[in-house]
Design a protein around this motif. Structure first.
Motif, short mmCIF file in Angstrom:
data_model
loop_
_atom_site.label_atom_id
_atom_site.label_comp_id
_atom_site.label_asym_id
_atom_site.label_seq_id
_atom_site.Cartn_x
_atom_site.Cartn_y
_atom_site.Cartn_z
N VAL A 118 0.56 -1.29 -0.44
CA VAL A 118 0.22 -0.39 -0.27
C VAL A 118 1.51 1.04 0.04
N TYR A 119 0.52 2.00 -0.72
CA TYR A 119 1.77 3.05 -1.12
C TYR A 119 1.06 4.51 -0.37
N VAL A 122 2.63 -1.20 4.30
CA VAL A 122 3.31 0.18 3.79
C VAL A 122 3.48 1.00 3.48
N ALA A 123 3.72 1.55 2.62
CA ALA A 123 4.97 2.35 2.51
C ALA A 123 4.98 3.89 1.29
N THR A 124 5.70 4.84 1.93
CA THR A 124 5.76 5.88 0.64
C THR A 124 6.30 5.22 -0.60
N ASP A 125 6.38 6.55 -1.24
CA ASP A 125 6.73 6.16 -2.04
C ASP A 125 8.33 6.65 -2.61
N GLY A 126 8.82 6.92 -1.83
CA GLY A 126 10.08 7.51 -2.10
C GLY A 126 11.20 6.25 -2.10
N LYS A 127 12.83 6.86 -2.76
CA LYS A 127 13.77 6.26 -2.38
C LYS A 127 14.24 5.05 -2.43
N TYR A 128 13.66 4.75 -0.91
CA TYR A 128 14.36 3.56 -0.56
C TYR A 128 13.15 2.59 -0.14
#
Ligand SMILES: Nc1ncnc2c1ncn2[C@@H]1O[C@H](COP(=O)(O)OP(=O)(O)OP(=O)(O)O)[C@@H](O)[C@H]1O
Ligand SMILES: [Mg+2]
Length: 751
Positions: free
Chosen positions: A283-284, A333-339
């Protein structure tokens, strides 16, 4: 099991000679076990084997890696593969990765890494990165410099290519005629127009000049035409064979749901995930706090779930991934950042990708939703569209665009304008018609509506979607949208400023431990705004400045960033703004609302409860700085998400009665107790099992009620005190056992 190499004389051909399909298929079957080539694989392989440059555009999971792996087997010499962040990803977790170990495109095979997996197939492969020991690197260099290097594939980072020492090594190898092919994976990183621009990729143009006559294969899954042109130009590809595959992902079902038409989007996503069964999902969310809140909510509803974002230190991230990859958690559940998950580690069997907030561009959406179904099995993409989310993103992007327009000498050609990109996402959500068609057309692909075959909600339920859209346009939120983005101006001043609102616990850990965040990381709204604004500084001078600073940041990751910077950062990060406090209250309020135990307690004033707890937290920890305040807020939110009404009343009652004493004002005995002690003591009598706060049996009015107590809220000082006591106990018991041993030895000696 390792496989011996297929005798190569049957397939190896001399320069400029087209190697026949049959011979290449033989290699494919022998080493990889696939029956035939997919899509444009064969064309790409034949082109580079004949010495021609090739630009190969294939969707995520399309099979780009084979386009350079097969040439490594089919012709003598070394195939050099440039792939970003090999070292980082190989080092960051305890697992291994296969193929392009770059965050964005890496995918994972348990217990094997990319190099190991290829070695298993009998291929002589190595990688070079800053994370390896000098000894290991020297061994590889020795091989390269030997009379007859055995290496067939060498993975390197773009940063290494930029080093003159390494380049001269490559030039020597080239001079000896040992270089077969240069493959540049994730080639879109070279373009400032792409969503993943990496400054170190700009230096790759030196490969063409320094290693003339070697075919260059550029591989990407990024579909934007402008990026494609930019890649070809920046890498100086000469008359390349341009191969473009369709970006259609027929195994993904696309769907949009409308938050403004729902009572509770949290419940909706929860029910949705439950209805999919125990499947692997991502989930972003736009911001870290949203990630944390949603993860708490899903966990409270019984879905094994964790948050994953750059606000967590690398150890926590590793363990979250470990759990996810080994199926201990179902959802990340993640953000869409680089890592983060987009660019971190991927599983091939991701069945569901949800966007809980609208992504900033169709490109980003395609890449992220493309994490689903890399094994080609039926999978789903679900986007939750909210008018507020839309406005928030519009505000962020337009603020960045304004900055751009204020910069004096415009250089329109060099940077992208993000608002039109976002417009495509809005059309995807707000307009009727096939979703698949919209995705593909946004990348310039002409398709007929029949291509979809009812594999999107709009084709499957056209009437229902029309009805939803009609309802949506009549909602108050939607009507308001044409007015202004006023509601975001207050939050956006914080969102856009230097301060990061989206924090999580362990900011101290993060500041001290994880250098990787220093790389331009569009991790949350703040970062998106910053990155867009930066890309908007369009004069050449400003662009160069930005590139320089990004390069510096990147290098810092590979070396070690100096401590002064960290100190400076820590000072800035201490300030607790009013907005941060408001968002904290909101967070506690959300946790309360999501708590099933409390939902029936209608008389409870959630707002006041949330405010009281936030004030308590601020009074106690405000002076200690943001990290500790946030850490405590996170603990409180976790506690609230599972608390039962009695416990909450007790807590609030205790808080009020004690008038929120400062740590210093607390009685000594109280401070040394577990933080849950006053709370537990208030419920009498209590029998603790195992001597811990959790799992206690509470006897009340002669009835025995089994309760699993929520985790106690540990204050920082209590945490430190507890650690001290534990450390003391450990050292005492060690000393005792040592004494015991030495006494025993003395006895033995006497005997
Ligand atoms: N010809 C083929 N037949 C069957 N499977 C294949 C073939 N080519 C590749 N694959 C499989 O497809 C999967 C994806 O391959 P690969 O990682 O090379 O894709 P990719 O295009 O590099 O994706 P990404 O853009 O995510 O990096 C792998 O499991 C690979 O084994
Ligand atoms: Mg790849």
């Amino acid at each position: 099991m390792s496989k011996s190499a297929l005798p190569l004389q049957c397939v190896r051909g001399s320069e400029k000679q087209v190697i026949k399909k049959e011979a290449l298929v033989k290699l494919l079957r022998w080493h990889f076990g696939h029956s035939d080539f997919r899509g444009n694989q064969l064309e790409a392989i034949q082109a580079v084997l004949s010495g021609r440059d090739c630009f190969c555009l294939m969707p995520t999971g399309g099979g780009k890696s084979l386009c350079y792996q097969i040439p490594a087997l089919a012709k003598p010499g070394i195939v050099l593969v440039v792939s970003p962040l090999i070292g980082h990803l190989m080092a960051v977790t305890t697992f291994s990765f296969i193929v392009s170990p770059y965050g964005d495109k890496a995918f994972f095979i348990p217990q094997e890494n990319q190099v190991m997996a290829l070695k298993e197939k009998g291929i002589a492969v190595e990688y070079l990165s800053s994370t390896q020991t000098v000894k290991v690197k020297n061994k590889i260099y020795e091989n390269l410099e030997s009379g007859k290097p055995s290496l067939q594939l060498l993975y390197v980072t773009p940063e290494l290519i930029a080093r003159s020492g390494f380049m001269s090594k490559l030039m020597k190898i080239h001079g000896r005629g040992l270089l077969n092919l240069i493959a540049i994976d994730e080639a879109h990183c070279v373009s400032t127009w792409g969503h993943d621009f990496r400054p170190s990729y700009r230096k790759l143009s030196s490969l063409r000049n320094n290693l003339p006559g070697i075919p260059v294969l550029a591989l990407t899954a990024t579909a934007v035409p402008k990026v494609q042109e930019d890649v070809i130009k920046s890498l100086s590809l000469q008359k390349p064979l341009v191969l473009k595959s369709s970006f259609n992902r027929p195994n993904i079902y696309y769907e949009v749901r409308y938050k403004d038409l729902m009572d509770d989007p949290y419940s909706d996503i929860c029910n949705y995930l439950k209805s999919c069964g125990n499947v692997c999902a991502i989930v972003y969310c736009l911001e870290r706090t949203a990630c944390d809140d949603l993860a708490v909510h899903l966990s409270a509803q019984g879905i094994p779930c964790s948050a994953y974002h750059a606000g967590l230190n690398s150890n926590v991230r590793s363990s979250v991934l470990d759990d996810w990859i080994s199926s201990r958690t179902q959802v990340v559940v993640a953000t869409d950042g680089k890592y983060n998950l987009k660019k971190g580690i991927d599983r091939k069997d991701v069945r569901v990708v949800c966007h809980f907030n609208i992504p900033k561009s169709m490109e980003a959406f395609y890449q992220e939703s493309g994490r689903a179904g890399r094994d080609q099995l039926p999978s789903r993409s679900l986007l939750y569209f909210g008018v507020d989310d839309r406005r928030k993103m519009e505000f962020i992007l337009s603020k960045a665009a304004n900055k751009k327009s204020h910069s004096s000498s415009m250089d329109e050609g060099s940077t992208k304008n993000s608002l039109p990109e976002f417009q495509k996402m809005i059309e995807y959500c707000e307009e009727a018609g096939c979703r698949r068609k919209k995705i593909l057309e946004s990348f310039g692909e002409e398709v007929t509506a029949s291509l979809c075959g009812k594999t999107c909600d709009s084709c499957k339920h056209p009437d229902m979607i029309s009805k939803y859209l009609e309802e949506l346009t009549s909602t108050a939120a939607f009507q308001y949208k044409k007015g202004s983005s006023r509601i975001y101006i207050t939050s956006a001043s914080d969102t856009y400023g230097d301060e990061q609102l989206s924090e999580f616990w362990n900011r101290n850990d993060e500041a001290s431990g994880s250098e990787e965040e220093d790389i331009s990381d569009s991790d949350d709204a703040t970062e998106i705004a910053k990155s867009v604004a930066n890309s908007g500084k369009s004069s050449k001078w400003k662009l160069d400045k930005r590139l320089e600073s990004l390069e510096r940041a990147e290098e810092n990751y590979y070396r070690n960033k100096n401590n002064q910077d960290k100190q400076a950062n820590k000072v800035d990060k201490k300030f607790i703004s009013a907005t941060l406090r408001d968002s904290g209250k909101q967070r506690l309020l959300n946790a309360l609302k999501q708590n099933q135990h409390l939902s029936s307690t209608l008389q409870m004033d959630f707002v006041t409860s949330a405010e009281t707890l936030e004030i308590e937290c601020y009074r106690k920890y405000g002076k200690s700085g943001k990290s500790i305040y946030l850490s405590q807020m996170a603990s409180t939110a976790r506690w609230l998400s599972a608390v039962v009404p009695d416990e909450l009343t007790q807590r609030l009652g205790t808080t009020t009665r004690s008038s929120m004493p400062t740590e210093a004002a607390k009685p000594e005995a109280d401070r040394s107790l577990s933080p849950s002690a006053p709370f537990i003591a208030a419920i009498t009598p209590v029998h603790e099992e195992n001597g811990s706060g959790s799992g206690a049996t509470i006897e009340s009015n002669s009835t025995v009620v089994e309760h699993t107590l929520p985790p106690p809220i540990l204050s920082f000082s209590e945490f430190i005190n507890r650690r001290k006591v534990m450390d003391k106990q450990v050292s005492t018991s060690k000393r005792e056992s040592k004494d015991g041993v030495s006494q025993g030895m003395e006895k033995k000696a006497k005997c």
